[in-house]
Scaffold this motif. Structure first.
Motif, mmCIF file in Angstrom:
data_model
loop_
_atom_site.group_PDB
_atom_site.id
_atom_site.type_symbol
_atom_site.label_atom_id
_atom_site.label_comp_id
_atom_site.label_asym_id
_atom_site.label_seq_id
_atom_site.Cartn_x
_atom_site.Cartn_y
_atom_site.Cartn_z
ATOM 1 N N TYR A 198 0.838 -1.204 0.000
ATOM 2 C CA TYR A 198 0.000 0.000 0.000
ATOM 3 C C TYR A 198 0.877 1.259 0.000
ATOM 4 O O TYR A 198 0.569 2.251 -0.659
ATOM 5 C CB TYR A 198 -0.923 0.022 1.235
ATOM 6 C CG TYR A 198 -2.140 -0.874 1.149
ATOM 7 C CD1 TYR A 198 -2.239 -1.883 0.196
ATOM 8 C CD2 TYR A 198 -3.205 -0.693 2.023
ATOM 9 C CE1 TYR A 198 -3.362 -2.691 0.126
ATOM 10 C CE2 TYR A 198 -4.342 -1.489 1.952
ATOM 11 C CZ TYR A 198 -4.413 -2.493 1.007
ATOM 12 O OH TYR A 198 -5.526 -3.281 0.943
ATOM 13 N N ILE A 245 -4.859 5.054 -6.173
ATOM 14 C CA ILE A 245 -4.499 5.605 -4.859
ATOM 15 C C ILE A 245 -4.903 4.600 -3.778
ATOM 16 O O ILE A 245 -5.528 3.582 -4.076
ATOM 17 C CB ILE A 245 -5.210 6.957 -4.597
ATOM 18 C CG1 ILE A 245 -6.729 6.848 -4.785
ATOM 19 C CG2 ILE A 245 -4.690 8.042 -5.523
ATOM 20 C CD1 ILE A 245 -7.545 6.549 -3.615
ATOM 21 N N VAL A 246 -4.548 4.930 -2.544
ATOM 22 C CA VAL A 246 -5.041 4.139 -1.414
ATOM 23 C C VAL A 246 -6.029 5.025 -0.644
ATOM 24 O O VAL A 246 -5.704 6.177 -0.342
ATOM 25 C CB VAL A 246 -3.900 3.717 -0.471
ATOM 26 C CG1 VAL A 246 -4.425 2.807 0.634
ATOM 27 C CG2 VAL A 246 -2.783 3.028 -1.234
ATOM 28 N N ALA A 247 -7.189 4.521 -0.345
ATOM 29 C CA ALA A 247 -8.154 5.273 0.458
ATOM 30 C C ALA A 247 -7.615 5.368 1.884
ATOM 31 O O ALA A 247 -7.355 4.346 2.513
ATOM 32 C CB ALA A 247 -9.512 4.575 0.448
ATOM 33 N N PRO A 295 -8.584 7.769 5.137
ATOM 34 C CA PRO A 295 -9.420 6.570 5.143
ATOM 35 C C PRO A 295 -10.335 6.479 3.921
ATOM 36 O O PRO A 295 -10.885 5.428 3.663
ATOM 37 C CB PRO A 295 -10.268 6.757 6.417
ATOM 38 C CG PRO A 295 -10.400 8.235 6.563
ATOM 39 C CD PRO A 295 -9.105 8.815 6.053
ATOM 40 N N THR A 296 -10.492 7.611 3.188
ATOM 41 C CA THR A 296 -11.363 7.588 2.008
ATOM 42 C C THR A 296 -10.551 8.080 0.817
ATOM 43 O O THR A 296 -9.417 8.547 0.975
ATOM 44 C CB THR A 296 -12.568 8.530 2.204
ATOM 45 O OG1 THR A 296 -12.078 9.876 2.289
ATOM 46 C CG2 THR A 296 -13.358 8.192 3.458
ATOM 47 N N PHE A 353 -7.211 -2.629 7.515
ATOM 48 C CA PHE A 353 -7.259 -2.416 6.065
ATOM 49 C C PHE A 353 -8.634 -1.915 5.593
ATOM 50 O O PHE A 353 -8.788 -1.586 4.422
ATOM 51 C CB PHE A 353 -6.834 -3.682 5.322
ATOM 52 C CG PHE A 353 -5.390 -4.022 5.556
ATOM 53 C CD1 PHE A 353 -4.384 -3.136 5.176
ATOM 54 C CD2 PHE A 353 -5.023 -5.207 6.179
ATOM 55 C CE1 PHE A 353 -3.044 -3.424 5.415
ATOM 56 C CE2 PHE A 353 -3.686 -5.511 6.418
ATOM 57 C CZ PHE A 353 -2.696 -4.619 6.040
ATOM 58 N N SER A 354 -9.598 -1.880 6.487
ATOM 59 C CA SER A 354 -10.838 -1.199 6.107
ATOM 60 C C SER A 354 -10.695 0.311 6.324
ATOM 61 O O SER A 354 -11.549 1.086 5.912
ATOM 62 C CB SER A 354 -12.037 -1.751 6.883
ATOM 63 O OG SER A 354 -11.849 -1.621 8.263
ATOM 64 N N ILE A 355 -9.598 0.716 6.969
ATOM 65 C CA ILE A 355 -9.322 2.143 7.180
ATOM 66 C C ILE A 355 -8.214 2.605 6.231
ATOM 67 O O ILE A 355 -8.363 3.602 5.533
ATOM 68 C CB ILE A 355 -8.885 2.406 8.644
ATOM 69 C CG1 ILE A 355 -9.935 1.865 9.627
ATOM 70 C CG2 ILE A 355 -8.609 3.890 8.857
ATOM 71 C CD1 ILE A 355 -11.300 2.520 9.533
ATOM 72 N N ILE A 356 -7.089 1.884 6.236
ATOM 73 C CA ILE A 356 -6.007 2.155 5.276
ATOM 74 C C ILE A 356 -6.252 1.196 4.116
ATOM 75 O O ILE A 356 -5.930 0.017 4.191
ATOM 76 C CB ILE A 356 -4.616 1.898 5.898
ATOM 77 C CG1 ILE A 356 -4.440 2.701 7.200
ATOM 78 C CG2 ILE A 356 -3.519 2.223 4.885
ATOM 79 C CD1 ILE A 356 -4.297 4.186 7.045
ATOM 80 N N GLY A 357 -6.813 1.682 3.049
ATOM 81 C CA GLY A 357 -7.171 0.843 1.925
ATOM 82 C C GLY A 357 -8.649 1.017 1.636
ATOM 83 O O GLY A 357 -9.355 1.676 2.396
ATOM 84 N N PRO A 358 -9.151 0.484 0.555
ATOM 85 C CA PRO A 358 -8.418 -0.358 -0.385
ATOM 86 C C PRO A 358 -7.528 0.459 -1.328
ATOM 87 O O PRO A 358 -7.661 1.676 -1.409
ATOM 88 C CB PRO A 358 -9.557 -1.001 -1.183
ATOM 89 C CG PRO A 358 -10.625 0.054 -1.185
ATOM 90 C CD PRO A 358 -10.547 0.719 0.148
ATOM 91 N N VAL A 359 -6.631 -0.269 -2.018
ATOM 92 C CA VAL A 359 -5.982 0.320 -3.183
ATOM 93 C C VAL A 359 -7.069 0.391 -4.244
ATOM 94 O O VAL A 359 -7.819 -0.564 -4.437
ATOM 95 C CB VAL A 359 -4.811 -0.562 -3.663
ATOM 96 C CG1 VAL A 359 -4.208 0.033 -4.932
ATOM 97 C CG2 VAL A 359 -3.758 -0.678 -2.585
ATOM 98 N N MET A 360 -7.187 1.544 -4.877
ATOM 99 C CA MET A 360 -8.332 1.728 -5.775
ATOM 100 C C MET A 360 -8.016 2.760 -6.833
ATOM 101 O O MET A 360 -7.088 3.546 -6.676
ATOM 102 C CB MET A 360 -9.539 2.188 -4.948
ATOM 103 C CG MET A 360 -9.255 3.463 -4.147
ATOM 104 S SD MET A 360 -10.722 4.177 -3.385
ATOM 105 C CE MET A 360 -11.497 4.919 -4.813
ATOM 106 N N ASP A 419 -8.886 -1.753 -7.735
ATOM 107 C CA ASP A 419 -7.736 -1.028 -8.299
ATOM 108 C C ASP A 419 -7.485 -1.380 -9.762
ATOM 109 O O ASP A 419 -6.425 -1.089 -10.291
ATOM 110 C CB ASP A 419 -6.474 -1.316 -7.471
ATOM 111 C CG ASP A 419 -6.053 -2.773 -7.543
ATOM 112 O OD1 ASP A 419 -6.900 -3.627 -7.877
ATOM 113 O OD2 ASP A 419 -4.878 -3.059 -7.267
ATOM 114 N N GLY A 427 -15.058 4.854 2.727
ATOM 115 C CA GLY A 427 -13.739 4.225 2.653
ATOM 116 C C GLY A 427 -13.715 2.953 1.827
ATOM 117 O O GLY A 427 -12.830 2.119 2.005
#
Lengths: 295, 221
Positions: free
Chosen positions: A46, A111-113, A115-116, B7-14, B74, B127
């Motif tokens: 990430y 990108i990486v969320a 948190p969003t 990873f529900s906070i940092i992420g997802p890669v998108m 992603d 998120g």
């Protein structure tokens, strides 16, 4: 998870002599049944995406699909070479990188969320500029992302992280708090200081509405990411200096829930209020609707 | 807890621009695709609330179609999802509803293939995280964090015991579970969130049990 509040985090870390990052890695391993190494590897991947987004935002065309925004991160980054930024070089770097990542997001880049997606610039802006400044290894920053994640986990579960639910305070505000707390720990502060940084940061985004022009994650979101990165640095400095959040940070999170819940729908990402409904906001909305090919 | 892990906070890669409008939408589309079990030929997508207002600018339409094509959040092909859909033989229709919905970011998808269809409704809660609200009019509550068994069966004495026995015999731990039925002795749906992906063997065992009509797996990882 063994914690649901920031107070829990501080207490566990103090009793067990852990950093917030170490606690989060251990708890995540327990939750998923994976090894700490696997979890750290995922976060390392990430972090690479975050660094790539910074580079992409500074180097390539980041025009958004609407054509409203793009290239501002690069402008700020280039200015630093010929001009003494009022906020200082390193805060300006954090700001430039945050703008850059946020612009990559608006252009449907990767990108990486954090948190969003609407707030995805702040943590990379703070982290990547701090890495350059202090010469830290990736591994250290990856640990910092776990500290950010622990803080965000508490905020998300006790309040909210999406603009649609709680306004921009929930997105950009959460990201600033997460970045500030992690930066405190990265710079050698205690978990208690890190948690004070979260409260100091969050207090100063309370009431921030989510009012995107034409409903798009562009105006004012990108600029709020740039400024958010600078706020995170400032909150971290205050906490490292020993400034305390007089209202405990968990209570500030509770206030964010209260304020966000009372915010009218017009100010929660619907584009029916705030900047989106200024004469210019409305004009841009009409232009975007008119020029956009039907999908 | 609405948010389960780091990873529900940092992420997802998108791919941007919005974790609610893009990444969450991809995931809801993917849930529909996986429940159908194959590439749909037709899809009707109805947007509610903020989705209905802003789907076009956020690429929410591209994201849902990308999900129906089984793309992850992603996947850079999401930007060209309409073209990809055309090449895959997926025809779709986008609708906007002004009706109230359970969440500001809400969508209902009906995907069909060869006379068979599935209807899924869900919310994008921030998120990139989602909550599935209904599957084929059964009220459900699952998040896609975990590999999820979705079992359609008759409402009969002992059926849940036989389902959970098969699941536990396969060494699968049940994290969360919910059941809804249309009426007493009518049709029912059981949704089981497991700690690891169910293997083919348990799927076969389940589908051979009496009173079970369909077994599907949602796995967004």
């Amino acid at each position: 998870m063994r914690f649901s509040t920031l107070k829990d985090i501080v207490e566990i870390c103090q009793v067990e002599s852990l950093t917030i990052a170490e606690l989060m890695i251990a708890e995540q391993a327990k939750e998923t049944g994976e090894s700490p190494e696997e979890i750290v590897n995922q976060m390392t991947a990430y972090y690479q995406v975050m660094k790539e987004a910074v580079s992409k935002g500074l180097e390539s065309n980041t025009s958004s699909r609407s054509g409203l925004v793009g290239g501002d991160g690069r402008k700020v980054n280039e200015l630093i070479t010929s001009f003494e930024p009022s906020v200082g070089v390193w805060a300006a770097k954090a700001m430039a990188y945050a703008l850059a990542v946020s612009e990559v997001n608006a252009s449907m880049g990767r990108i990486v969320a954090t948190p969003t997606a609407g707030s995805c610039g702040i943590i990379p802006g703070v982290f990547v500029s701090a890495q350059e400044r202090f010469g830290w290894e990736d591994e250290k920053l990856v640990h910092g992302l776990f500290s950010s994640g622990a803080i965000g986990y508490v905020i998300a579960n006790n309040s909210f992280i999406s603009g649609a639910e709680g306004g921009c305070q929930a997105e950009v505000g959460s990201a600033i708090g997460m970045a500030a707390g992690a930066l405190v720990e990265l710079r050698g502060g205690t978990p208690e200081q890190a948690v004070h940084a979260v409260g100091l940061a969050l207090k100063n985004t309370l009431g921030l509405i989510c009012d995107p022009v034409a409903g798009l994650v562009e105006v004012p979101c990108i600029v709020r990411n740039g400024l958010g990165a600078v706020n995170a640095l400032a909150a971290a400095d205050m906490a490292l200096a020993g400034v305390r959040s007089v209202i405990p940070s968990d209570e500030v999170i509770g206030v964010m829930l209260e304020v966000g819940s009372k915010m009218p729908g017009e100010h929660r990402e619907t584009a029916l209020g705030g900047l989106a409904q200024t004469p210019t906001g409305r004009k841009l909305t009409e232009q975007i609707k008119a020029t956009k090919s039907p999908s | 807890m609405r948010f389960k892990d780091v990873f529900s906070i940092i992420g997802p890669v998108m791919v941007g621009p919005s974790s609610s409008h893009t990444a969450g939408a991809v995931r809801i589309g993917r849930v529909a695709r996986q429940l159908l079990g194959c590439m749909p030929e037709q899809a009707i997508i109805t947007f509610y609330g903020s989705f209905a207002e802003t789907y076009s600018g956020h690429g929410t339409d591209l994201a849902i179609i990308g999900g129906l094509l089984d793309f992850d959040t992603d996947d850079e092909r999401i930007q060209n999802a309409f073209t990809e859909a055309e090449q895959s033989g997926l025809h779709f229709e986008l609708r906007q509803s002004t009706l109230m919905s359970p969440h500001p970011n809400f969508v209902e998808i009906t995907a069909s293939v060869g006379g068979r269809d599935i209807t899924v409704s869900g919310a994008s809660i921030g998120g990139g995280n989602i909550k599935i609200h209904s599957i084929n009019s059964f009220a459900v509550s699952c998040t896609g964090y975990y590999p999820t068994l979705v079992i359609t069966h008759d409402d009969q004495v002992g059926i849940l015991a036989s389902i959970t026995r098969a699941v536990s015999s396969a060494g699968l731990n049940i994290g969360f579970m919910n059941v809804d039925r249309k009426e007493r002795n009518g049709s029912a749906m059981t949704v089981i969130e497991c700690d690891k992906r169910p293997g083919d063997e348990v799927l076969e065992t389940l589908s051979l049990l009496p009173h079970i009509s369909r077994v599907s797996v949602i796995d967004l990882n």
